[in-house]
Design a protein around this motif. Structure first.
Motif, PDB file in Angstrom:
ATOM      1  N   SER A  87      -4.704   9.402   7.004  1.00 44.08           N
ATOM      2  CA  SER A  87      -3.934   8.339   6.346  1.00 44.08           C
ATOM      3  C   SER A  87      -3.677   8.716   4.895  1.00 44.08           C
ATOM      4  CB  SER A  87      -4.704   7.010   6.407  1.00 44.08           C
ATOM      5  OG  SER A  87      -4.026   5.989   5.714  1.00 44.08           O
ATOM      6  N   ARG A  88      -2.538   8.286   4.385  1.00 43.55           N
ATOM      7  CA  ARG A  88      -2.261   8.348   2.952  1.00 43.55           C
ATOM      8  C   ARG A  88      -1.513   7.071   2.578  1.00 43.55           C
ATOM      9  NH1 ARG A  88       0.392  13.295   1.773  1.00 43.55           N
ATOM     10  NH2 ARG A  88       2.292  12.412   2.644  1.00 43.55           N
ATOM     11  N   GLN A  89      -2.018   6.352   1.569  1.00 46.50           N
ATOM     12  CA  GLN A  89      -1.412   5.092   1.156  1.00 46.50           C
ATOM     13  C   GLN A  89      -0.981   5.116  -0.308  1.00 46.50           C
ATOM     14  OE1 GLN A  89      -0.720   2.808   3.484  1.00 46.50           O
ATOM     15  NE2 GLN A  89      -1.668   4.250   4.925  1.00 46.50           N
ATOM     16  N   HIS A  90      -1.081   6.287  -0.953  1.00 44.84           N
ATOM     17  CA  HIS A  90      -0.728   6.410  -2.366  1.00 44.84           C
ATOM     18  C   HIS A  90       0.799   6.476  -2.515  1.00 44.84           C
ATOM     19  CE1 HIS A  90      -1.151   7.121  -6.518  1.00 44.84           C
ATOM     20  NE2 HIS A  90      -1.026   8.423  -6.518  1.00 44.84           N
ATOM     21  N   ARG A  91       1.375   5.619  -3.327  1.00 45.15           N
ATOM     22  CA  ARG A  91       2.824   5.554  -3.513  1.00 45.15           C
ATOM     23  C   ARG A  91       3.188   6.232  -4.845  1.00 45.15           C
ATOM     24  NH1 ARG A  91       4.874   1.709  -0.122  1.00 45.15           N
ATOM     25  NH2 ARG A  91       6.621   1.198  -1.505  1.00 45.15           N
TER      26      ARG A  91
END
Length: 747
Positions: A277-281
């Motif tokens: 997962s990656r949630q960094h914008r």
């Protein structure tokens, strides 16, 4: 319906790998501390016969069962010769003891290189082992080629985060990507499939340049990438479980868990789990677009392998993938300008099997059945554009191999069937097609000695729309001296285009699609066909009693029919058309592998590409492809007294890319034009691994350490609904420096 019935019958009755009715085993020695280590190059021969073999770099061997003898003679210089009665065994382990009467002062040392060229292989194949993959994070197959000079990896656009590969100057769609010789990344999966194979699931990657074997189909044109997965049966691995955890400064987190369970002597299973997962914008260049999309991926593969030791061997497995991405502007309110939303959902179900049999009275005679079934579903949104694609693929392949007159002349032949059903929709316009392709092939091998091998093959296929077509191919290997190997290859390949997935980067722009149809099938484009010719010369030598090699490659690919995506004529359109004799590529590469000092491995390579396309009757250099590329890879390992001691591994990779041509945007207003060519640039990656014994590794590394980035990767980012918006003109990195860390633990 009949096709599905055949599939389910095969699924129940088979499983699949061409079996080997052979005796396998290991030859080992004990070191001063009593630890068993492999003996490389030990001789194994059936007593009172001339049938024999030697152990490989892992101390492993395979030898055909014979009725002439039941006793193996195992020998090695400086060790006592052992005679082993085999009986009904099909797997043995032999430990040789030093012979005090023989050559006490001789020390035999051998080790496996992290990446090496298959010396005996007739094709120009480089084997990337687990050691090579562990030089970097290698989270997925797409990130596994950073140390390979033959394959280029790049992002397709500034929004989707999709990666593409190139070999011999042509897109990865012309390279056949298989999983243990079964079709895998093809069709609508071409632009995302590289992300569906976690690096920790891979045992090795076999990268072959040039046209492939006719037994594997007609689609290989520039080469083949075959993924060798972790095996249910693995004599070299005593630990059943493996855990890998990973995290980086871009808030990408990943976990992988592999578990091997042996049910009994004949049946073993392998469970492979992955979640990331990656949630960094992040928006490092302040253009209001996320540099990389957020995502969630779940991936599971289950494998079974059956060994009867009576001539039969089978495999059965399945994979399920769910991958969701979201990107675009950092402003998530789609109703607030400026805003652009990218979303993609991918679902994959794959099931496959292999079954094979080797005749007990003749180990040169065998047959096998291979099959696979893929169901892939993609739905995507690019701003106000919507795309959906569904594909169902069935593959069947039967292979029979035997001798012709003697063991110098062998052959394999068989029949195959490929079924593809495509249902695509773009902006409410449907593009549907069904492809049914039965085929047959024959491949003859002439090998009079160890110096010369010739493989000539021919296959005939019948496409329900394009009709009959022939695929001739020939491979030659000649070794005039043990230090020199010369390989030559020539042949033809075919493929059907899938333009919406192969050029999905055009969706990340305001370009309109224009298809110049030449028929009424699918997109209205022709079947692509090309000839590939290649020559490889490799010289093997010793430097300070350590193995080294230098190789020279030359390949030429010429298309007699190609589907071209013209993005030069008009910066606001992408024009698809079928062109006769409309593309060619010439590739030259030289590569040096050497260990100048003990424990320091050096790989130095240079590659030249001249790839041309015929656009409006004018030859133009293929865009986004570097004509010149150089690579330097350094690997150093500290010594340790035993497997329990800590060890440090240092890896550094420096890549230099020459200038790339960028499609013209001169028709745009002056302030909305891009550059016509990219600058040359360096990419530097490094990793340090601390290995605590044989069970635990901790690693930390960085990619793009010089923080080189393509400035202003998007044209007119403040007006994503405007006619000049374009995020597809990507020639370099866009996300900057990345630092990561992780651990590997054997359970």
């Amino acid at each position: 319906m009949k096709t599905l019935k055949i599939f389910f019958v095969l699924m129940i009755l088979s499983g699949s790998l061409i079996a080997q009715n052979k005796l396998s085993g290991f030859v080992k020695e004990k070191d001063d501390k009593g630890i068993l280590k492999p003996l490389i190059g030990a001789n194994i021969i059936w007593q009172n016969t001339s049938r024999g073999t030697t152990t490989d770099i892992n101390g492993a061997f395979e030898i055909g069962i014979t009725k002439e003898s039941d006793t193996l003679v195992v020998s090695f210089i400086g060790y006592k010769t052992e005679k082993v009665g085999v009986g009904d065994q099909r797997s043995i382990e032999v430990v040789l003891e030093p012979d005090s009467k023989e050559l006490n002062d001789v020390e035999i040392v051998g080790k496996q290189s992290a990446s090496f060229q298959d010396y005996k292989g007739i094709e120009n194949t480089t084997v990337m082992t687990k050691k090579e993959l562990q030089k970097a994070a290698c989270c997925t197959l797409a990130e596994s080629f950073e140390t390979n000079p033959s394959i280029d990896v790049s992002f397709t656009d500034a929004i989707t985060g999709m990666r593409q590969i190139e070999m011999l100057g042509l897109a990865g769609t012309y390279t056949q990507t298989t999983m243990e010789n079964l079709p895998y990344i093809r069709g609508l999966m071409n632009n995302v499939g590289l992300n569906f194979v976690p690096g920790t699931w891979i045992n090795a990657i076999n990268v072959s340049k040039g046209i492939g074997s006719v037994a594997n189909g007609f689609e290989s044109i520039t080469g083949q990438i075959d993924i060798d997965m972790q095996k249910p049966f693995n004599e070299l691995e005593s630990n059943p479980g493996f855990l890998n955890l990973y995290g980086d400064n871009e808030q990408r987190f990943e976990g992988n868990f592999n578990y091997r369970f042996q049910v009994n002597e004949n049946l073993s299973s392998m469970t492979l789990l992955h979640a990331s997962s990656r949630q960094h914008r992040k928006d490092i260049n302040s253009d209001l677009f996320m540099d990389m999309p957020t995502f969630n991926t779940f991936n599971i593969m289950q494998r079974w392998q059956y060994l009867s030791y009576q001539g039969w061997e089978s495999q059965l497995g399945f994979q399920i993938v769910r991958d969701d991405k979201e990107g675009g502007t950092t402003n998530r309110d789609f109703n607030t300008a400026p805003s652009y939303r990218f979303g993609s959902s991918n679902k994959l179900f794959n099931i496959y099997g292999k079954t094979g049999y080797v005749f007990p009275d003749d180990d040169h005679k065998s047959f096998g059945i291979q099959w696979s079934y893929n169901s892939y579903d993609n739905s995507s949104r690019f701003g106000r554009r919507e795309y959906s694609g569904k594909e169902k693929n069935l593959y069947l392949n039967f292979i029979y191999q035997s001798e012709l007159w003697d063991h110098f002349n062998t052959f394999r032949t068989g029949v195959s069937f490929v079924y593809d059903q495509f249902n695509e929709s773009f902006n409410s316009v449907n593009y549907n097609r069904i492809e049914r392709i039965p085929g047959a092939f024959f491949e003859y091998t002439y090998k009079p000695n160890e110096e010369l091998s010739v493989v000539a093959g021919l296959r005939a296929d019948n496409h329900n729309e394009y009709g009959y077509f022939l695929t001739p191919r020939i491979h030659i290997r000649y070794s005039p001296d043990p230090d020199w190997v010369i390989r030559a290859v020539a042949g033809r390949g075919y493929r059907s285009s899938n333009i919406f997935t192969e050029y999905a980067s055009s969706f990340a722009s305001a370009r309109t699609e224009n298809i110049i149809r030449s028929n009424n099938f699918g997109y209205g484009l022709a079947q692509e066909s090309a000839w590939n010719y290649g020559l490889n010369v490799t010289y093997y030598f010793l430097y300070g009693y350590r193995d080294a090699s230098i190789s020279f490659d030359f390949y030429r690919t010429s298309f007699d029919k190609v589907n071209i995506a013209d993005i030069d004529t008009d910066p606001r359109r992408i024009i698809f058309s079928s062109v006769e004799n409309g593309a060619h590529s010439t590739s030259f590469q030289t590569e040096l592998n050497i260990e100048p000092y003990e424990f320091l491995n050096v790989r130095l390579a240079y590659r030249f590409i001249d790839a041309q396309q015929l656009i409006n009757s004018t030859w133009k250099e293929k865009p986004f492809s570097a004509k010149h590329r150089a690579l330097l890879n350094l690997g150093y390992a500290t010594t340790r007294e035993s497997m329990e001691d800590a060890q440090m591994l240092y890896d550094l990779t420096i890549q230099w890319f020459g200038s790339k041509r960028i499609p013209s945007t001169d028709a745009n207003p002056v302030n909305l034009r891009g550059r016509s060519s990219s600058p040359s640039f360096f990419i530097v990656n490094a990793q340090i691994t601390r290995s605590f014994g044989s069970l635990f590794d901790f690693y930390i590394g960085g990619e793009n350490l010089l923080d080189f980035r393509q400035n202003a990767p998007i044209i007119d980012p403040g007006n994503p609904d405007g006619q000049y918006f374009d995020a597809s003109l990507i020639w370099g990195p866009i996300s900057g420096r990345m630092i990561y860390a992780g651990l590997r633990y054997k359970i």
